[in-house]
Scaffold this motif. Structure first.
Motif, mmCIF file in Angstrom:
data_model
loop_
_atom_site.group_PDB
_atom_site.id
_atom_site.type_symbol
_atom_site.label_atom_id
_atom_site.label_comp_id
_atom_site.label_asym_id
_atom_site.label_seq_id
_atom_site.Cartn_x
_atom_site.Cartn_y
_atom_site.Cartn_z
ATOM 1 N N UNK A 1 3.773 6.482 -6.947
ATOM 2 C CA UNK A 1 4.216 6.206 -5.587
ATOM 3 C C UNK A 1 5.480 5.360 -5.661
ATOM 4 N N UNK A 2 6.594 5.864 -5.149
ATOM 5 C CA UNK A 2 7.855 5.167 -5.305
ATOM 6 C C UNK A 2 8.762 5.366 -4.107
ATOM 7 N N UNK A 3 9.801 4.555 -4.027
ATOM 8 C CA UNK A 3 10.778 4.688 -2.954
ATOM 9 C C UNK A 3 11.886 5.642 -3.393
ATOM 10 N N UNK A 4 12.226 6.614 -2.579
ATOM 11 C CA UNK A 4 13.304 7.543 -2.935
ATOM 12 C C UNK A 4 14.660 6.866 -3.089
ATOM 13 N N UNK A 5 14.864 5.718 -2.419
ATOM 14 C CA UNK A 5 16.169 5.061 -2.476
ATOM 15 C C UNK A 5 16.337 4.158 -3.695
ATOM 16 N N UNK A 6 15.308 4.050 -4.536
ATOM 17 C CA UNK A 6 15.417 3.271 -5.761
ATOM 18 C C UNK A 6 15.184 1.786 -5.611
ATOM 19 N N UNK A 7 15.001 1.291 -4.386
ATOM 20 C CA UNK A 7 14.742 -0.130 -4.198
ATOM 21 C C UNK A 7 13.306 -0.459 -4.600
ATOM 22 N N UNK A 8 13.114 -1.726 -4.894
ATOM 23 C CA UNK A 8 11.784 -2.161 -5.318
ATOM 24 C C UNK A 8 10.795 -2.099 -4.168
ATOM 25 N N UNK A 9 9.555 -1.839 -4.509
ATOM 26 C CA UNK A 9 8.442 -2.019 -3.580
ATOM 27 C C UNK A 9 7.947 -3.446 -3.779
ATOM 28 N N UNK A 10 7.801 -4.180 -2.687
ATOM 29 C CA UNK A 10 7.381 -5.576 -2.762
ATOM 30 C C UNK A 10 5.881 -5.657 -2.510
ATOM 31 N N UNK B 1 0.573 -10.133 8.921
ATOM 32 C CA UNK B 1 1.354 -9.525 7.838
ATOM 33 C C UNK B 1 0.502 -8.689 6.897
ATOM 34 N N UNK B 2 -0.795 -8.599 7.174
ATOM 35 C CA UNK B 2 -1.707 -7.898 6.276
ATOM 36 C C UNK B 2 -1.850 -6.414 6.603
ATOM 37 N N UNK B 3 -0.892 -5.858 7.305
ATOM 38 C CA UNK B 3 -0.875 -4.426 7.600
ATOM 39 C C UNK B 3 0.364 -3.816 6.968
ATOM 40 N N UNK B 4 0.262 -2.647 6.345
ATOM 41 C CA UNK B 4 1.424 -2.040 5.676
ATOM 42 C C UNK B 4 2.487 -1.619 6.673
ATOM 43 N N UNK B 5 3.768 -1.690 6.297
ATOM 44 C CA UNK B 5 4.859 -1.250 7.171
ATOM 45 C C UNK B 5 4.882 0.273 7.241
ATOM 46 N N UNK B 6 4.424 0.830 8.342
ATOM 47 C CA UNK B 6 4.242 2.274 8.430
ATOM 48 C C UNK B 6 5.544 3.051 8.280
ATOM 49 N N UNK B 7 6.657 2.500 8.798
ATOM 50 C CA UNK B 7 7.918 3.216 8.663
ATOM 51 C C UNK B 7 8.261 3.430 7.195
ATOM 52 N N UNK B 8 8.026 2.412 6.373
ATOM 53 C CA UNK B 8 8.294 2.537 4.950
ATOM 54 C C UNK B 8 7.277 3.442 4.277
ATOM 55 N N UNK B 9 6.005 3.318 4.658
ATOM 56 C CA UNK B 9 4.969 4.121 4.030
ATOM 57 C C UNK B 9 5.210 5.615 4.239
ATOM 58 N N UNK B 10 5.789 5.954 5.372
ATOM 59 C CA UNK B 10 6.043 7.365 5.657
ATOM 60 C C UNK B 10 7.137 7.950 4.776
ATOM 61 N N UNK B 11 7.905 7.089 4.105
ATOM 62 C CA UNK B 11 8.989 7.583 3.260
ATOM 63 C C UNK B 11 8.615 7.597 1.777
#
Length: 258
Positions: A132-141, A206-216
């Motif tokens: 599971x990774x980000x297409x833009x190459x940025x780190x997942x925090x 803050x204990x909920x995942x950012x859905x906009x990011x999760x969708x990518x």
């Protein structure tokens, strides 16, 4: 859950990405494509500075820094460091209630930079690994909590303290549910400061995942070589041919080949 991830960036790059001071003191590992529990890895923390005697200067602004910690939380009151082997993950739903986690959730939170994490989709008796990774190459925090442990048998105080962390997990979101029902909690960049703030004790929102990011997030089929923790290298995160289900039908995922 989160039991394996990849961290290939060096401290200099991470310090720039997270706007942090590098305090890894040369202890950071080289690129690791198969990070497993008990390894020492780079994390991001934000703390008030201390004076020469080690006293916290609470009136001074906090400093964000990179620190090396051991994966597997050992509460300060534990009798043995081996406790950490069972505390690599912390459930977001109960972290504020469990004695082993609640103080760290309130006061000692960190970010765990990852290029992505691995999860296995079970199909019958077969487990298929995905990255599971980000297409833009940025780190997942990845959201983490940490603690400092001192060996109670060390009555002379000569042994170095052990700083450990646990990754917070939550229910899988979006298409990630097609692989597993749990996932590490990811903190959106807009919430880094709030998550790391040592003076903020309430973080329920803050204990909920950012859905906009999760969708990518890209769900990338990878080699089962990652199953063996001794294997390492960039080939572990490379896309492999799409697997088929055991009955020979087309696999669940329809992902483009690289």
């Amino acid at each position: 859950m989160c039991g394996r991830y990849a961290a290939k960036k060096n401290p200099a790059d991470l310090a720039q990405e997270f706007d942090a001071v590098d305090e890894t003191d040369g202890k950071a590992r080289e690129a690791d494509y198969n990070v497993a529990p008990t390894k020492n890895v780079v994390t991001v923390v934000q703390r008030h500075p201390r004076d020469d005697e080690g006293q916290v200067l609470e009136d001074e602004p906090t400093v964000r820094s990179l620190r090396v910690m051991r994966w597997g939380l050992v509460p300060f009151w534990a009798k043995d460091v081996a406790v950490g082997n069972r505390m690599i993950n912390t459930r977001a739903e109960t972290a504020a209630e469990k004695p082993a986690f609640k103080k760290s959730l309130a006061r000692r939170r960190c970010l765990v930079p990852a290029d992505g994490w691995y999860e296995w989709r079970r199909t019958g008796k077969h487990k298929e690994p995905f990255f599971m990774t980000r297409p833009d190459g940025r780190s997942l925090s990845l959201a983490g909590i940490w603690d400092t442990w001192r060996d109670p048998k060390d009555t002379e105080g000569t042994a170095a303290p052990v700083v450990t962390f646990s990754i917070i997990t939550t229910n899988a979101a979006g298409r990630l549910t097609e692989v597993h029902d749990r996932m590490p909690l990811v903190i959106d960049e807009r919430n880094w400061a709030d998550w790391l703030d040592p003076d903020r004790t309430e973080v329920e929102e803050l204990l909920a995942p950012p859905m906009e990011l999760m969708d990518t997030i890209e769900l990338r089929p990878v080699s089962d070589r990652v199953n063996n923790v001794r294997n390492n290298g960039p080939d572990l995160i490379e896309r492999v041919e799409q697997a088929t289900d055991l009955d020979g039908t087309e696999a669940l995922f329809d992902l483009p080949k690289s």
